[in-house]
Design a protein around this motif. Structure first.
Motif, short mmCIF file in Angstrom:
data_model
loop_
_atom_site.label_atom_id
_atom_site.label_comp_id
_atom_site.label_asym_id
_atom_site.label_seq_id
_atom_site.Cartn_x
_atom_site.Cartn_y
_atom_site.Cartn_z
N UNK A 149 0.85 -1.20 0.00
CA UNK A 149 0.00 0.00 0.00
C UNK A 149 0.88 1.25 0.00
N UNK A 150 1.55 1.45 -1.14
CA UNK A 150 2.53 2.54 -1.21
C UNK A 150 1.92 3.92 -1.07
N UNK A 151 0.73 4.08 -1.64
CA UNK A 151 0.16 5.41 -1.70
C UNK A 151 -0.19 6.01 -0.35
N UNK A 152 -0.26 5.17 0.67
CA UNK A 152 -0.70 5.68 1.98
C UNK A 152 0.26 6.74 2.52
N UNK A 153 1.56 6.53 2.35
CA UNK A 153 2.50 7.51 2.90
C UNK A 153 2.45 8.82 2.12
N UNK A 154 2.10 8.74 0.84
CA UNK A 154 1.95 9.95 0.03
C UNK A 154 0.69 10.71 0.48
N UNK A 155 -0.38 9.96 0.67
CA UNK A 155 -1.62 10.55 1.21
C UNK A 155 -1.30 11.27 2.52
N UNK A 156 -0.53 10.62 3.37
CA UNK A 156 -0.20 11.20 4.67
C UNK A 156 0.61 12.49 4.52
N UNK A 157 1.56 12.49 3.59
CA UNK A 157 2.37 13.70 3.38
C UNK A 157 1.48 14.86 2.92
N UNK A 158 0.56 14.54 2.01
CA UNK A 158 -0.31 15.61 1.49
C UNK A 158 -1.29 16.06 2.56
N UNK A 159 -1.68 15.16 3.45
CA UNK A 159 -2.55 15.56 4.55
C UNK A 159 -1.77 16.40 5.57
N UNK A 160 -0.53 16.01 5.84
CA UNK A 160 0.23 16.75 6.84
C UNK A 160 0.61 18.15 6.34
N UNK A 161 0.93 18.24 5.06
CA UNK A 161 1.43 19.51 4.52
C UNK A 161 0.33 20.36 3.88
N UNK A 162 -0.60 19.72 3.21
CA UNK A 162 -1.51 20.47 2.34
C UNK A 162 -0.73 21.05 1.17
N UNK A 163 -1.47 21.56 0.20
CA UNK A 163 -0.80 22.15 -0.96
C UNK A 163 0.12 23.30 -0.53
N UNK A 164 -0.36 24.09 0.39
CA UNK A 164 0.44 25.25 0.84
C UNK A 164 1.73 24.79 1.49
N UNK A 165 1.67 23.73 2.26
CA UNK A 165 2.87 23.23 2.93
C UNK A 165 3.89 22.66 1.95
N UNK A 166 3.40 21.96 0.92
CA UNK A 166 4.32 21.46 -0.09
C UNK A 166 5.01 22.63 -0.79
N UNK A 167 4.22 23.63 -1.15
CA UNK A 167 4.79 24.81 -1.82
C UNK A 167 5.82 25.50 -0.93
N UNK A 168 5.51 25.60 0.36
CA UNK A 168 6.44 26.24 1.28
C UNK A 168 7.74 25.44 1.40
N UNK A 169 7.61 24.11 1.44
CA UNK A 169 8.78 23.25 1.56
C UNK A 169 9.69 23.41 0.33
#
Lengths: 480, 480
Positions: free
Chosen positions: B351-371
């Motif tokens: 279930x590889x996608x779960x950790x990606x889901x978690x990253x997107x939940x933890x960061x949100x789009x704004x958090x990814x952009x900030x990172x």
């Protein structure tokens, strides 16, 4: 620039999240209540379907959010009543070690990026070779048996190129002469996919008929090879299957190895689960000769009961293996140990071997042998239940851990109606979800099919399956 | 048969093991003390090298045993001072969710074997398409960018077959006309490996020269295509690179898309890390046109900072994607949702996608952009430190998150001696292990190369790298 924590994570939040993980992880290790989810696809999709969030969720809430959304939507494959395909459960030590490897997050593609991880994997591959009586040559942990088959068949393709003066890495499959690959009628989809991936196409496969024991007929293999030679097609590879997915039968590997030796063909054994038959005294003779293969592909998430996502390839000839995948680039700075990206298809790679190491540490050789033996004994118990039942009948030999049988009340003839009844029975049992098994289409018709491979399965679980098929059989036959 | 627990596991032992996991997991999430292990291969091998154990170890001891043996042998890639290749760290939420998925152990290859897992992955792929402004078509989570490149290029190969009346799944690469694939001089090894795996051979690649910005020269691409056409070779695929591993440059994707449209070629973008440049205002223009690609391959264990082992392929044309990998078998009983084994190379899949889901939940789009923005800003800081230093000099443009520079004391000419000095400096910094970066061989010589991609990296970490290179540079230049 000030030190900014983009994720808004503080130590207390991580502490809370880890405490939360421990409780949820412990609960997830318990045998699941249901073997199969009762929720449909639309319901589950709706649970997850929201727009990409603009802002993040606190770290300590993410796992709870996932658990809530996934609740009731997980297959109970870690329990004892899950008989689908050939799927192991998760041994506690393997699950725990795999969880820890997520946090230390090593990349085993190159030695400097995961030094201890690379060394552990190399030792573990030697253990696996020893466990299966396969020569210690070279190996690779892929994501499952399909990747392992692909790695093995890539090495076979490379060697075929060498024999014909072709550098297949450089010049590709177009430069090769027309070639043939041999497997039985029961050859697993995974091997066809590997051959397609490698650009050989599944059209190169000669499907050799099976005998009444679902094993490849070696006399017909020999004939097929001769036929290809006369037609100007180069015989290249024979894939012998240790453990066919329908019935758990095995091809006669020793006799096939003789044919390969005589014709100088590569012998690949797809031993996704069947390689482990060597560990049970009753089933070991079925896979005699496996040690003579040039390559062997095996799943670890079957008999070894590690979490899904690990298989391994074992190669007799380490030089051929290294030649097939070797090659570096100007931006890579090698370290003091092996660079595993030069032994497989992937570049960056997770630390897959750790959960296998953990399984072998938790069980030892004796524990693996006991686990395999016990599951094969449980298959015999299921056969006895089938034979003792007036409404169940065996539909194929069950020499190992897989049992094929059907519901057939007195007076029902063979044919489409019996097949349809058995389809309804399988679907009804799955929908109830207390046990989960699959169906299979055999020459004798559609049947119920159970694979026994979980460390948790007991006699009571096997009886629950037979009872469920009888109960739903009666309902479906009455209502049909 | 009595209920036997082959593993000797009791609930108390599992409780102890899980408690142990929690403490060790928490510790593993702390920033590591060292960026690079100080132990050599022989020492680490000896730590693990024992015969396959005959009998098992209690479950509660297995993780402690692993931690002890691996101690000091792990790369500190989860810290802020790890600048090797383009390697993200592990976001806490992603690591925790991935740990939990080890326990629930879903197999997402077929819907019934992981219903919620399959639905989560499908939604997450849509989020990723939205995040990267790529059309929502179809997608697949592979084990990294190499697998994602392989999936994308397999679809491209399938479509090339269709154009020439060839069923490549059935008839293989031998049935295709001779074809050409185009990439820049800086094309990543991963693309070459994917083409080799697929049986196309790396000899089909035309290496198009780069300009001073390390980007593919589109005029020369056009010429190369024409040259192949005249020579009777069929141009098939152009691989544009978003983010070259040496310098972080990007090929001019929009101009390449124009060429592909004109010549009706498949445009694949290897955006292993560069696709995420879209999230930073300064770097977004560099990857304009990415949304016009036919396929896009990306790593998740780079910018998304999920644990190693996850990449994803996005395909514009869902029908072509399904045709490429579609196909079932008599022993498979499909369920109500998508069967992911029909969208990629693998059968069983974690279930590889779960950790990606978690990253997107933890960061949100704004958090990814900030990172992404923050790491690219830190690269500029490193460039400023290099420019301000009398002994450091930049050796390539640094338009994104990668900086190439070298140690060059006053009076040292270009050439072999300066290269050798810089090799010693890189090795000495790595051996000290406080920070870890790699070297790169550019046309201008051997240089120090740092990629900034961890959520933990700060200005202080970047300064530590510059200081370490200066300090070891002085020592090596004096001692050399």
């Amino acid at each position: 620039m000030a030190e900014v924590d983009v994720t808004g994570v503080d130590a207390a939040a991580v502490d809370a999240a880890v405490a939360d993980l421990a409780a949820r992880f412990r609960a997830a290790l318990e045998p699941p209540v249901r073997a199969m989810s009762a929720l449909d696809a639309a319901t589950l999709r709706a649970r997850f379907d929201e727009p990409l969030p603009e802002h993040g969720l606190p770290v300590e809430e993410v796992l709870a959010d996932l658990e809530e959304r996934a609740g009731g939507g997980l297959a109970g494959s870690t329990g004892g009543r899950y008989f689908g395909y050939v799927t192991g459960a998760a041994l506690p030590a393997s699950a725990i070690v795999e969880a820890w490897t997520a946090a230390v997050d090593q990349n085993v593609g190159m030695w400097p990026l995961g030094p201890a991880a690379v060394e552990l994997e190399q030792v573990t591959l030697e253990w696996l070779a020893d466990l299966l009586d396969f020569p210690r040559g070279s190996g690779y942990f892929g994501s499952g048996a399909t990747m392992a088959n692909t790695v093995c068949l890539a090495v076979a393709r490379h060697r075929f190129g060498l024999l014909h003066g072709v550098d297949v890495k450089q010049d590709g499959v177009r430069a090769l002469p027309e070639l043939a690959v041999y497997g039985s009628d029961e050859l697993h989809l995974s091997d066809h996919k590997a051959l397609r991936t490698l650009g050989l196409g599944s059209g190169c496969v000669r499907a050799i008929p099976i005998d009444d024991d679902y094993a490849m007929r070696v006399d017909l293999l020999d004939e097929a090879i001769e036929r290809d030679r006369h037609a100007g097609v180069e015989p290249a590879i024979v894939i012998a299957q240790a453990g066919s997915v329908n019935t758990g039968a095995s091809d006669p590997i020793a006799a096939i190895a003789d044919v390969c030796e005589r014709h100088r063909l590569w012998l690949h054994v797809d031993g996704a689960f069947g390689a482990f038959f060597r560990l049970c005294a009753r089933t070991a003779p079925l896979v005699a000769g496996l040690e003579r293969a040039d390559s062997l592909a095996v799943d670890a998430h079957k008999w070894l009961n590690v979490p899904n996502g690990v298989g391994f390839a074992l190669l007799r000839d380490a030089v051929l293996h290294a030649e097939t995948f070797g090659g570096s680039a100007g931006y890579l700075t090698p370290g003091a140990g092996a660079n595993l990206h030069e032994l497989g298809i992937e570049a960056s790679r997770s630390w897959r071997g750790a959960s296998v190491w953990a399984a072998l540490k938790q069980l030892g050789r004796a524990g693996v042998a006991e686990l395999v033996t016990r599951c094969c004994d449980l298959a015999l118990e299921l056969v006895e239940l089938v034979e003792a039942s007036p409404v169940l009948e065996a539909t194929a030999p069950a020499p190992t851990n897989i049992v094929c049988f059907r519901y057939r009340p007195a007076g029902w003839p063979e044919g489409a109606e019996l097949d349809a009844l058995n389809r309804r029975v399988q679907a009804a049992v799955a929908a109830e979800g207390d046990v989960f098994h699959t169906g299979a289409q055999l020459a004798t018709g559609f049947c119920q099919r159970a694979a026994i491979v979980s460390w948790r399965t007991t006699s009571a679980d096997v009886r629950a399956l037979a009872d469920a098929v009888e109960r739903h059989g009666a309902a479906q036959a009455g209502g049909g």
